[in-house]
Design a protein around this motif. Structure first.
Motif, PDB file in Angstrom:
ATOM      1  N   GLY A  57      13.573  33.187  37.539  1.00 26.45           N
ATOM      2  CA  GLY A  57      13.667  32.994  38.976  1.00 26.45           C
ATOM      3  C   GLY A  57      14.763  32.013  39.339  1.00 26.45           C
ATOM      4  N   LEU A  58      14.897  30.947  38.553  1.00 23.27           N
ATOM      5  CA  LEU A  58      15.953  29.966  38.791  1.00 23.27           C
ATOM      6  C   LEU A  58      17.327  30.607  38.643  1.00 23.27           C
ATOM      7  N   VAL A  59      17.475  31.430  37.619  1.00 22.13           N
ATOM      8  CA  VAL A  59      18.750  32.113  37.398  1.00 22.13           C
ATOM      9  C   VAL A  59      19.093  32.997  38.585  1.00 22.13           C
ATOM     10  N   ARG A  60      18.108  33.749  39.100  1.00 24.58           N
ATOM     11  CA  ARG A  60      18.359  34.663  40.209  1.00 24.58           C
ATOM     12  C   ARG A  60      18.678  33.917  41.500  1.00 24.58           C
ATOM     13  N   ARG A  61      18.150  32.708  41.634  1.00 23.00           N
ATOM     14  CA  ARG A  61      18.454  31.924  42.834  1.00 23.00           C
ATOM     15  C   ARG A  61      19.824  31.270  42.760  1.00 23.00           C
ATOM     16  N   ARG A  62      20.266  30.925  41.563  1.00 24.06           N
ATOM     17  CA  ARG A  62      21.478  30.127  41.431  1.00 24.06           C
ATOM     18  C   ARG A  62      22.727  30.934  41.078  1.00 24.06           C
ATOM     19  N   LEU A  63      22.575  32.007  40.304  1.00 25.20           N
ATOM     20  CA  LEU A  63      23.741  32.783  39.906  1.00 25.20           C
ATOM     21  C   LEU A  63      24.052  33.873  40.923  1.00 25.20           C
ATOM     22  N   PRO A  64      25.337  34.192  41.103  1.00 23.43           N
ATOM     23  CA  PRO A  64      25.692  35.337  41.947  1.00 23.43           C
ATOM     24  C   PRO A  64      25.138  36.638  41.360  1.00 23.43           C
ATOM     25  N   ALA A  65      25.260  37.719  42.127  1.00 19.48           N
ATOM     26  CA  ALA A  65      24.797  39.020  41.658  1.00 19.48           C
ATOM     27  C   ALA A  65      25.516  39.409  40.372  1.00 19.48           C
ATOM     28  N   ALA A  66      24.829  40.203  39.553  1.00 28.58           N
ATOM     29  CA  ALA A  66      25.403  40.599  38.260  1.00 28.58           C
ATOM     30  C   ALA A  66      26.740  41.308  38.440  1.00 28.58           C
ATOM     31  N   ALA A  67      26.841  42.185  39.440  1.00 26.03           N
ATOM     32  CA  ALA A  67      28.093  42.908  39.667  1.00 26.03           C
ATOM     33  C   ALA A  67      29.233  41.960  40.015  1.00 26.03           C
ATOM     34  N   THR A  68      28.932  40.899  40.746  1.00 25.30           N
ATOM     35  CA  THR A  68      29.953  39.911  41.098  1.00 25.30           C
ATOM     36  C   THR A  68      30.446  39.185  39.854  1.00 25.30           C
ATOM     37  N   LEU A  69      29.536  38.790  38.987  1.00 26.51           N
ATOM     38  CA  LEU A  69      29.908  38.102  37.750  1.00 26.51           C
ATOM     39  C   LEU A  69      30.733  39.010  36.846  1.00 26.51           C
ATOM     40  N   ASP A  70      30.363  40.271  36.771  1.00 19.03           N
ATOM     41  CA  ASP A  70      31.107  41.238  35.976  1.00 19.03           C
ATOM     42  C   ASP A  70      32.524  41.390  36.522  1.00 19.03           C
ATOM     43  N   SER A  71      32.658  41.407  37.844  1.00 19.51           N
ATOM     44  CA  SER A  71      33.971  41.535  38.474  1.00 19.51           C
ATOM     45  C   SER A  71      34.842  40.315  38.202  1.00 19.51           C
ATOM     46  N   TRP A  72      34.255  39.112  38.276  1.00 19.85           N
ATOM     47  CA  TRP A  72      35.002  37.895  37.990  1.00 19.85           C
ATOM     48  C   TRP A  72      35.465  37.874  36.534  1.00 19.85           C
ATOM     49  N   SER A  73      34.627  38.318  35.624  1.00 26.41           N
ATOM     50  CA  SER A  73      35.008  38.374  34.220  1.00 26.41           C
ATOM     51  C   SER A  73      36.235  39.254  34.031  1.00 26.41           C
ATOM     52  N   ALA A  74      36.225  40.419  34.659  1.00 23.94           N
ATOM     53  CA  ALA A  74      37.354  41.343  34.542  1.00 23.94           C
ATOM     54  C   ALA A  74      38.629  40.735  35.133  1.00 23.94           C
ATOM     55  N   ARG A  75      38.505  40.020  36.249  1.00 21.44           N
ATOM     56  CA  ARG A  75      39.684  39.413  36.866  1.00 21.44           C
ATOM     57  C   ARG A  75      40.362  38.421  35.937  1.00 21.44           C
ATOM     58  N   PHE A  76      39.565  37.608  35.265  1.00 21.57           N
ATOM     59  CA  PHE A  76      40.155  36.606  34.386  1.00 21.57           C
ATOM     60  C   PHE A  76      40.750  37.231  33.133  1.00 21.57           C
ATOM     61  N   VAL A  77      40.139  38.302  32.638  1.00 22.34           N
ATOM     62  CA  VAL A  77      40.735  39.000  31.497  1.00 22.34           C
ATOM     63  C   VAL A  77      42.061  39.622  31.923  1.00 22.34           C
ATOM     64  N   MET A  78      42.094  40.232  33.111  1.00 24.88           N
ATOM     65  CA  MET A  78      43.338  40.842  33.590  1.00 24.88           C
ATOM     66  C   MET A  78      44.426  39.802  33.840  1.00 24.88           C
ATOM     67  N   LEU A  79      44.034  38.567  34.159  1.00 23.27           N
ATOM     68  CA  LEU A  79      45.011  37.494  34.347  1.00 23.27           C
ATOM     69  C   LEU A  79      45.473  36.921  33.007  1.00 23.27           C
ATOM     70  N   GLY A  80      44.552  36.714  32.088  1.00 25.20           N
ATOM     71  CA  GLY A  80      44.891  36.073  30.824  1.00 25.20           C
ATOM     72  C   GLY A  80      45.572  36.989  29.826  1.00 25.20           C
ATOM     73  N   PHE A  81      45.243  38.284  29.852  1.00 23.58           N
ATOM     74  CA  PHE A  81      45.777  39.210  28.851  1.00 23.58           C
ATOM     75  C   PHE A  81      47.300  39.318  28.884  1.00 23.58           C
ATOM     76  N   PRO A  82      47.941  39.477  30.059  1.00 28.84           N
ATOM     77  CA  PRO A  82      49.416  39.535  30.044  1.00 28.84           C
ATOM     78  C   PRO A  82      50.058  38.260  29.532  1.00 28.84           C
ATOM     79  N   ILE A  83      49.442  37.112  29.793  1.00 33.00           N
ATOM     80  CA  ILE A  83      50.002  35.847  29.309  1.00 33.00           C
ATOM     81  C   ILE A  83      49.877  35.776  27.792  1.00 33.00           C
ATOM     82  N   TRP A  84      48.727  36.226  27.259  1.00 31.58           N
ATOM     83  CA  TRP A  84      48.570  36.284  25.794  1.00 31.58           C
ATOM     84  C   TRP A  84      49.604  37.227  25.195  1.00 31.58           C
ATOM     85  N   SER A  85      49.824  38.378  25.832  1.00 29.65           N
ATOM     86  CA  SER A  85      50.811  39.348  25.344  1.00 29.65           C
ATOM     87  C   SER A  85      52.200  38.724  25.330  1.00 29.65           C
TER      88      SER A  85
END
Length: 310
Positions: free
Chosen positions: A200-228
């Motif tokens: 219950g604490l997790v559901r109150r404090r963390l954003p929706a799962a889809a939002t977290l998944d989207s943020w994860s993808a954004r950072f991978v898309m930002l970091g991957f070209p720099i790693w390349s």
């Protein structure tokens, strides 16, 4: 007379102290659900950041070179990128909770940096090149950015678990309600399906799962070209230093393996629609590969990059 610690190390210690305070405050804000405590934690991070930056600049002045020539400098550099990225994220998006794992990792990296500390000194001959600034800065920056792809992926997995627990609880409540109607005798507690406990604490404090998944993808898309870009620069530097672009040295090999993992992440996500758990697991594997490339390869596997230990 005992040697006096370099000024950069003193500044480093102040930054570690303030970051550690931030971790404690983030933990307290999670336990007591107090936004003001989370804001105080962010303030501690922001107070520690200039000391961290100053420690890097003074280290550069003390050693006379770009401060990414050994494991101490590289570790504190990645930690600085993580802290900086978190501050930008917190200011722009009001994110607070991600600060706890981000700063725990930052303090952990700084702790490892201290364990691997070497006094300021000259670079080994192989590192006397402007490519040090370009290649190593790119690799450190991309490592710090890709870390957030991993952190948000972990947030997604935790939120998904909490959602599954809530769904199971809700389904159990429906069954209990049906039993009550037919004489099964459900209690009032069973009928009240509010989020309780850690889930219950997790559901109150963390954003929706889809939002977290989207943020994860954004950072991978930002970091991957720099790693390349960093890997390409490393190949060009290798040609200048050793007369070949690529030689499958252990560090080169595992940097390439990390590149492949994140390439698979983006390809699977864009082409095959892989999201959620599968994407989160690939991002986690990528983070493991980054840490292995940084520490295991540099410290325990002999190769042309073994000078990074000193």
């Amino acid at each position: 007379m005992a040697d006096v610690a370099p000024f950069s190390l003193t500044l480093f210690g102040i930054a570690v102290g303030l970051y550690s305070l931030a971790v404690l405050l983030f933990s307290a804000s999670l336990a007591f659900s107090k936004r003001r405590v989370a804001d105080a934690a962010l303030l501690a991070v922001m107070l520690g950041w200039p000391f961290h930056l100053a420690s890097i600049f003074t280290r550069a002045m003390e050693s006379g070179h770009w401060p990414l020539g050994n494991m101490y400098e590289y570790s504190t550099g990645i930690a600085f990128i993580i802290a900086t990225t978190y501050i930008v994220l917190a200011v722009r998006t009001k994110q607070r909770l991600i600060g706890m794992p981000a700063m725990m990792l930052t303090v952990g990296l700084l702790g490892v940096a201290y364990l691997l500390y070497v006094p300021p000194g000259q670079l080994v001959p192989a590192l006397h090149s402007y490519w040090l600034t370009i290649h190593v800065t790119s690799m450190a920056s991309s490592s710090g950015i890709l870390t957030f792809g991993f952190l948000f992926a972990m947030g997604y997995l935790i939120r998904s678990w909490a959602d599954a627990k809530a769904l199971a609880r809700r389904a159990g409540t429906v069954v209990s309600a049906a039993q009550a109607v037919t004489g099964g005798g459900a209690t009032a507690d069973a009928l009240g399906s509010g989020g309780t406990g850690f889930a219950g604490l997790v559901r109150r404090r963390l954003p929706a799962a889809a939002t977290l998944d989207s943020w994860s993808a954004r950072f991978v898309m930002l970091g991957f070209p720099i790693w390349s870009f960093g890997v390409i620069c490393g190949a060009v530097w290798g040609e200048h230093a050793w007369g070949r672009y690529w030689g499958w040295d252990p560090k080169e090999t595992f940097a390439f393996i990390t590149w492949v993992i994140f390439a698979i992440y983006l390809h699977a996500r864009v082409t095959h629609g892989w999201k959620g758990k599968r994407a989160a697991l690939i991002a986690t594997l990528g983070m493991v590969s980054i840490l292995f490339t940084l520490y295991a390869v540099n410290l325990w596997i002999a190769g042309l990059h073994s000078y990074a230990r000193a």
